[in-house]
Design a protein around this motif. Structure first.
Motif, PDB file in Angstrom:
ATOM      1  N   GLU A 205      -3.476 -37.728  16.370  1.00 16.32           N
ATOM      2  CA  GLU A 205      -3.449 -37.212  17.747  1.00 16.32           C
ATOM      3  C   GLU A 205      -2.196 -36.408  18.067  1.00 16.32           C
ATOM      4  O   GLU A 205      -2.152 -35.690  19.068  1.00 16.32           O
ATOM      5  N   LEU A 206      -1.170 -36.569  17.227  1.00 12.84           N
ATOM      6  CA  LEU A 206       0.081 -35.850  17.494  1.00 12.84           C
ATOM      7  C   LEU A 206      -0.006 -34.362  17.134  1.00 12.84           C
ATOM      8  O   LEU A 206       0.905 -33.604  17.423  1.00 12.84           O
ATOM      9  N   VAL A 207      -1.100 -33.966  16.492  1.00 16.97           N
ATOM     10  CA  VAL A 207      -1.238 -32.553  16.116  1.00 16.97           C
ATOM     11  C   VAL A 207      -1.925 -31.802  17.255  1.00 16.97           C
ATOM     12  O   VAL A 207      -2.967 -32.230  17.750  1.00 16.97           O
ATOM     13  N   PHE A 208      -1.323 -30.697  17.681  1.00 17.49           N
ATOM     14  CA  PHE A 208      -1.955 -29.883  18.730  1.00 17.49           C
ATOM     15  C   PHE A 208      -3.320 -29.390  18.248  1.00 17.49           C
ATOM     16  O   PHE A 208      -3.483 -29.032  17.086  1.00 17.49           O
ATOM     17  N   LYS A 209      -4.273 -29.346  19.169  1.00 19.84           N
ATOM     18  CA  LYS A 209      -5.598 -28.815  18.829  1.00 19.84           C
ATOM     19  C   LYS A 209      -5.503 -27.311  18.557  1.00 19.84           C
ATOM     20  O   LYS A 209      -6.229 -26.757  17.753  1.00 19.84           O
ATOM     21  N   THR A 210      -4.576 -26.658  19.251  1.00 18.29           N
ATOM     22  CA  THR A 210      -4.362 -25.217  19.051  1.00 18.29           C
ATOM     23  C   THR A 210      -3.575 -24.992  17.766  1.00 18.29           C
ATOM     24  O   THR A 210      -2.541 -25.620  17.560  1.00 18.29           O
ATOM     25  N   SER A 211      -4.072 -24.103  16.911  1.00 20.69           N
ATOM     26  CA  SER A 211      -3.288 -23.658  15.752  1.00 20.69           C
ATOM     27  C   SER A 211      -2.911 -22.201  15.996  1.00 20.69           C
ATOM     28  O   SER A 211      -3.596 -21.486  16.719  1.00 20.69           O
ATOM     29  N   ILE A 212      -1.827 -21.778  15.373  1.00 20.86           N
ATOM     30  CA  ILE A 212      -1.391 -20.381  15.518  1.00 20.86           C
ATOM     31  C   ILE A 212      -1.801 -19.624  14.258  1.00 20.86           C
ATOM     32  O   ILE A 212      -1.326 -19.915  13.159  1.00 20.86           O
TER      33      ILE A 212
END
Length: 251
Positions: A205-212
């Motif tokens: 859950e600590l990973v943002f859903k948005t990737s760049i």
């Protein structure tokens, strides 16, 4: 009001790109934002079009000579976004701070009076775990860790997490991990997808859903002294950072 460091002692992971563009995206959403450039390379300052040679005061003068932060803050071409710029002199600050008392708390004391002026203070950390980065993490409520989708992506993260743990136990018990941000993501590459999955499996859950995503406009924008949101508002990079800002605000 939130103070967020953007940190990873590994270079080239998209820290400064994230600092500039997340700050601009939050400002675009109507948030009052201060970006602190705490990297001697001063790329966040030049990436926002600031001529660092013409500055009288920078974060260096604030930390070493006690100049109040408000005297060093400059406006940018982005509405709602101000900058506390850096200068190459900051390299010397590492050595000069060694002999100071409470040297880990200098930045915290410097920005405490600014809390009521902004909705977000973002800090672009240098690619090291020296005394300046320790200052940044001690002054922050949370930290965003950019991870590039490449080989060795997770290498060095354990070192950073260990530093965060030490800072939590000794200097800043409130420090949280805001999230891991996957950068330079190219979904056509098998390796990028493997790293993507590995980071998500590892940190959940600590990973943002948005990737760049990898984006040419994102790399070009700093040489024009502007965030990608100004340089090419419809580019993929601009959309990614808008999504990240919205995700951060939702949290």
């Amino acid at each position: 009001m939130k103070i967020i460091s953007i940190a990873n002692q590994k270079g080239g992971v998209g820290k400064t790109t994230t600092s500039i563009n997340l700050a601009a995206a939050l400002a675009e959403q109507g948030q009052k934002v201060l970006l602190i450039d705490a990297d001697p390379q001063a790329n966040a300052s030049s990436g926002l079009g600031i001529d660092i040679r013409s500055l009288q005061n920078t974060i260096y003068e604030c930390m070493v000579n006690g100049v109040p932060a408000r005297e060093a803050i400059v406006g940018t071409q982005v509405e709602n976004l101000s900058l506390l710029p850096a200068h190459i002199d900051l390299i010397g600050a590492e050595i000069e701070l060694i002999r100071m008392d409470d040297r880990e708390l200098l930045l915290k004391r410097l920005i405490e009076p600014l809390r009521s002026d902004y909705d977000f203070i973002l800090i672009d950390c240098s690619p090291s775990l020296g005394v300046i980065t320790v200052n940044c993490l001690t002054a922050s409520d949370s930290v965003i860790i950019p991870v590039q989708c490449e080989y060795f992506a997770l290498e060095g993260i354990s070192k950073l997490l260990n530093t965060i743990k030490i800072i939590k136990s000794k200097l800043n018990p409130q420090l949280q991990i805001e999230g891991f941000l996957l950068t330079m993501y190219d979904n056509r590459l098998r390796l990028a997808n493997q790293v993507h999955e590995e980071v998500r499996r590892h940190f959940g859950e600590l990973v943002f859903k948005t990737s760049i995503a990898r984006n040419v406009r994102l790399s070009e924008a700093p040489s024009y002294g502007m965030p990608v949101l100004t340089y090419d508002p419809q580019s993929k990079g601009a959309h990614n950072y808008r999504d990240l800002a919205k995700e951060l605000l939702k949290r």
